[in-house]
Write a protein that holds these residues in place. Structure first.
Motif, PDB file in Angstrom:
ATOM      1  N   GLU A 186      -1.578 -11.261   6.530  1.00  0.00           N
ATOM      2  CA  GLU A 186      -0.402 -11.555   5.732  1.00  0.00           C
ATOM      3  C   GLU A 186       0.317 -10.462   5.272  1.00  0.00           C
ATOM      4  N   LEU A 187      -0.147  -9.325   5.110  1.00  0.00           N
ATOM      5  CA  LEU A 187       0.513  -7.934   5.010  1.00  0.00           C
ATOM      6  C   LEU A 187       1.164  -7.650   6.172  1.00  0.00           C
ATOM      7  N   ILE A 188       0.711  -7.740   7.518  1.00  0.00           N
ATOM      8  CA  ILE A 188       1.442  -7.599   8.554  1.00  0.00           C
ATOM      9  C   ILE A 188       2.502  -8.497   8.742  1.00  0.00           C
ATOM     10  N   GLU A 189       2.509  -9.726   8.507  1.00  0.00           N
ATOM     11  CA  GLU A 189       3.504 -10.563   8.358  1.00  0.00           C
ATOM     12  C   GLU A 189       4.815 -10.219   7.614  1.00  0.00           C
ATOM     13  N   SER A 190       4.318  -9.751   6.420  1.00  0.00           N
ATOM     14  CA  SER A 190       5.428  -9.128   5.482  1.00  0.00           C
ATOM     15  C   SER A 190       6.077  -7.755   5.964  1.00  0.00           C
ATOM     16  N   ARG A 216       0.109  -0.952  12.257  1.00  0.00           N
ATOM     17  CA  ARG A 216      -0.088   0.400  11.963  1.00  0.00           C
ATOM     18  C   ARG A 216       0.019   0.696  10.514  1.00  0.00           C
ATOM     19  N   LEU A 217       1.126   0.081   9.731  1.00  0.00           N
ATOM     20  CA  LEU A 217       1.233   0.176   8.285  1.00  0.00           C
ATOM     21  C   LEU A 217       0.463  -0.432   7.463  1.00  0.00           C
ATOM     22  N   ALA A 251      -2.562   1.464   7.418  1.00  0.00           N
ATOM     23  CA  ALA A 251      -2.427   2.587   6.442  1.00  0.00           C
ATOM     24  C   ALA A 251      -2.418   2.292   5.201  1.00  0.00           C
ATOM     25  N   THR A 252      -2.013   1.076   4.699  1.00  0.00           N
ATOM     26  CA  THR A 252      -1.884   0.647   3.436  1.00  0.00           C
ATOM     27  C   THR A 252      -3.269   0.264   2.929  1.00  0.00           C
ATOM     28  N   LEU A 253      -4.278  -0.050   3.943  1.00  0.00           N
ATOM     29  CA  LEU A 253      -5.632  -0.352   3.751  1.00  0.00           C
ATOM     30  C   LEU A 253      -6.323   0.845   3.225  1.00  0.00           C
TER      31      LEU A 253
END
Lengths: 201, 201
Positions: free
Chosen positions: A10-14, A28-29, A32-34
């Motif tokens: 879900e975060l990747i889609e955002s 990648r981002l 990194a957030t994780l």
């Protein structure tokens, strides 16, 4: 990607909704957030939420404003109320503010006239600008738009509309950027720089 | 940047925490977030929050898992329990899963041995790997680490530890990538490809 947990995908889609961020970069981002600290992630999440919640457009000039109808610049009693600097968007306003070169007020057009892209004068905030010039008794208008076809067209259009009104109109200077290497400048810039040359003696 | 609303500058600061995102890029992404639709921003904010809240590490293989102690792969009864593929991190596991080339289980080391960067064998999940191989009665271990000094060192180290244990160890093949242009390959890759040549007749 079935092997990716739902929260991660879900975060990747955002991230992928943002311009210039493709699948790989989004992955990648997200990783990194994780790897950020707990409180950094909380702040990040809050910041994303607040940006739509707290930020509004100034009713007067279309600048961004936090929790109020009128932006800090329009509210600032120390600024010159007689001069309006017309810019394309908020980013340009921020650039101008950082240069500290202008102490009047602003008007954000939210775009430039572009027949090719179907942007007509009514699609941007030109009428609002004209009304402001009348209502606020503006004495000088500085057109600070890009030196592109769209910017020049928009400047010319506004200039036409202001004909006959008791207001002085100027356009920011075109020419050689400070610290630029002459070698890498396009010929149109050099042409503008020569046209706009300043007599020294 | 004093002319930027607080909510916006907080988002800019958050984006700047991510690797490869500097001031200018953070400003660009923040403005882009501001221009997303209301529900997209809500989803984005939720996704950032959930990533720390919902995602845990699998107790068995260190893969990411959502709201559970054991990941989907370790839980999957249809996978081969006799073979372990040893990878450096979750991203590598995802790559392998996408290739559909492996139907056993994984073990994520969470790093590679690197004396230069002060990463010792005890800093990564090698002991856990050895215990798994004993406890789960693993018959085959595939080392799928990068062809770097760190990757090779780690592979060698694990190989040494497994000496005398009743387990077959292999390393994924090094060579020319599919669709790669020979012209742009480094000589070490070519060397590995020649060393690993397969007899055809």
């Amino acid at each position: 990607m079935k092997s990716i947990p739902k929260s991660l995908s879900e975060l990747i889609e955002s991230f992928k909704l943002l311009p210039g961020i493709g699948e790989k970069n989004a992955v990648r981002l997200s990783f990194a957030t994780l790897n950020l600290k707990e409180d950094q992630v909380t702040k990040f999440s809050e910041a994303v939420k607040n940006i739509k919640l707290n930020i509004k457009k100034c009713k007067i000039c279309n600048n961004l404003t936090e929790n109020s109808e009128i932006c800090d610049i329009c509210n600032d009693k120390n600024r010159n109320n007689d001069i309006l600097c017309v810019v394309e968007n908020t980013k340009d306003l921020i650039h101008f503010e950082e240069s500290n070169a202008f102490k009047g007020k602003y008007h954000i057009l939210e775009g430039l006239i572009s027949p090719l892209e179907g942007v007509n004068p009514d699609d941007i905030k030109i009428n609002q600008l004209i009304n402001r010039i009348k209502d606020e008794n503006i004495k000088e208008v500085i057109l600070a738009l890009n030196m592109s076809i769209e910017g020049e067209t928009t400047s010319l259009y506004i200039l036409k509309l202001l004909e006959g009104m008791n207001v002085s109109v100027s356009k920011i200077a075109a020419g050689i950027p400070v610290n630029a290497d002459m070698e890498y400048l396009d010929s149109l810039t050099i042409q503008k720089a020569i046209e706009g040359r300043n007599k020294l003696s």
